[in-house]
Design a protein around this motif. Structure first.
Motif, mmCIF file in Angstrom:
data_model
loop_
_atom_site.group_PDB
_atom_site.id
_atom_site.type_symbol
_atom_site.label_atom_id
_atom_site.label_comp_id
_atom_site.label_asym_id
_atom_site.label_seq_id
_atom_site.Cartn_x
_atom_site.Cartn_y
_atom_site.Cartn_z
ATOM 1 N N GLY A 136 0.822 -1.201 0.000
ATOM 2 C CA GLY A 136 0.000 0.000 0.000
ATOM 3 C C GLY A 136 0.852 1.247 0.000
ATOM 4 N N ASP A 138 2.241 4.731 2.546
ATOM 5 C CA ASP A 138 2.397 5.307 3.876
ATOM 6 C C ASP A 138 3.113 6.647 3.746
ATOM 7 N N CYS A 172 -2.642 1.689 4.498
ATOM 8 C CA CYS A 172 -2.911 3.048 4.014
ATOM 9 C C CYS A 172 -2.779 4.032 5.164
ATOM 10 N N SER A 175 -2.750 8.744 2.928
ATOM 11 C CA SER A 175 -2.498 8.601 1.486
ATOM 12 C C SER A 175 -3.728 8.107 0.742
ATOM 13 N N PHE A 176 -4.903 8.305 1.328
ATOM 14 C CA PHE A 176 -6.099 7.613 0.837
ATOM 15 C C PHE A 176 -6.427 7.932 -0.617
ATOM 16 N N PHE A 179 -4.023 6.139 -2.854
ATOM 17 C CA PHE A 179 -4.252 4.718 -2.584
ATOM 18 C C PHE A 179 -5.456 4.201 -3.383
ATOM 19 N N ILE A 196 -8.306 -3.289 4.142
ATOM 20 C CA ILE A 196 -7.413 -2.234 4.620
ATOM 21 C C ILE A 196 -7.203 -2.511 6.101
#
Length: 320
Positions: A136, A138, A172, A175-176, A179, A196
């Motif tokens: 994912g 970060d 996540c 950073s949505f 993402f 998630i």
């Protein structure tokens, strides 16, 4: 005199443990994320050896508390190999295969070789590998790996999900938008959904993830603030999963969620470690019962019914 003190100390300890275990209901759990390859379970804390390895005791305690399966989180190629070896030696353990966003720099030397090794690891161990990840984005820890490298290799790893048809175990942090853009752009590669994990986003983000088809994993880091609890309250029951992220993400007295915790286990500082005792501030899988109690309390439901629903959700997603 020493013998008498020792005798009564042990009686008190046993009574305390009995009261903890005897007053609660019996639940069945699957911890969807625990970092059991972490050095802390070998007695090593930030490079300092503090006590003998005690992973066997940690696992024994978790099974006694109703944890039937644990998914050991892989965060790098070497982690995945270690996690796989651990799971091959223990019937209750399973693992993920993937690279954490903060470790994506590992790809840079030989990207295709790295991806191929991950793919082979997943394909050749289908009885134990249940998800692709932890992968994912970060943006809270860009000092470990820059944004462009994270973006590139998160997207690359989605090919592993496509080729194995395994669900995704996703990370996540702050950073949505990026993402979800990557996931939506690669929707055709995601054949078996995903989760998630350690979710701490907003209600709007949670709903967007659920609408996309993802599950939401909750642990102590998801339950710190009153805003977190409001989000957890709204997660659809059929998309909710529980985890510990041990040895991290314990529920602390300072968290808004702590008021809902009913089950408390005795623990000692690592410097005073004793065989069979939990280590203070080191999370472990048996503490998933506390996560259940918090989520049930926040949602106003019976823990037993919630435990059954979450167990069913987990079995369906990871095809146990």
């Amino acid at each position: 005199m020493l013998f008498i003190r020792f005798f009564f100390k042990n009686i008190i300890k046993k009574r305390r443990l009995f009261s903890i275990m005897a007053t609660g209901e019996s639940y069945s759990f699957i911890d969807i994320g625990a970092n059991l390859t972490d050095p802390m379970y070998q007695g090593v804390y930030y490079g300092k050896n503090c006590h003998p390895p005690d992973l066997d005791s940690v696992l024994k305690r978790s099974y006694e508390t109703g944890v039937e399966k644990i998914i050991v989180t892989g965060g790098s190629l070497s982690d995945c190999k270690d996690a796989l070896q651990l799971s091959l030696n223990e019937d209750h353990l399973y693992t993920t295969v993937g690279v954490h966003p903060t470790r994506c720099g590992d790809f840079e030397t030989e990207p295709q070789k790295h991806l191929s090794e991950l793919l082979n690891l997943a394909k050749e161990n289908r009885k134990k590998v249940v998800a692709i990840g932890e992968c994912g984005l970060d943006y809270d820890r860009l000092h470990f790996c820059d944004k462009s490298t994270q973006l590139k290799y998160f997207e690359e790893q989605l090919s592993l999900a496509e080729e194995t048809s395994l669900p995704l175990f996703l990370h996540c942090r702050n950073s949505f938008s990026d993402f979800m853009s990557i996931l939506k752009r690669n929707r055709n590669k995601i054949r078996s959904g995903g989760v998630i994990h350690s979710f701490d986003g907003t209600e709007e983000e949670m709903r967007e993830a659920v609408e996309f088809g993802l599950h939401v994993g909750v642990n102590g880091c998801s339950l710190k603030t009153s805003k977190n609890l409001e989000v957890v309250k709204e997660i659809p029951a059929d998309r909710l999963l529980l985890e510990t992220d041990a040895p991290w993400c314990e529920i602390r007295p300072s968290h808004s969620s702590h008021q809902f915790v009913k089950t408390h286990f005795p623990s000692k500082k690592k410097e005073r470690w004793e065989e069979g005792e939990s280590v203070k501030s080191r999370n472990e899988p048996r503490n998933i019962i506390q996560v259940l109690e918090v989520v049930a309390g926040v949602r106003g439901v019976e823990p037993a019914s919630l435990a059954k629903q979450v167990y069913q959700n987990t079995v369906l997603l990871f095809k146990f």
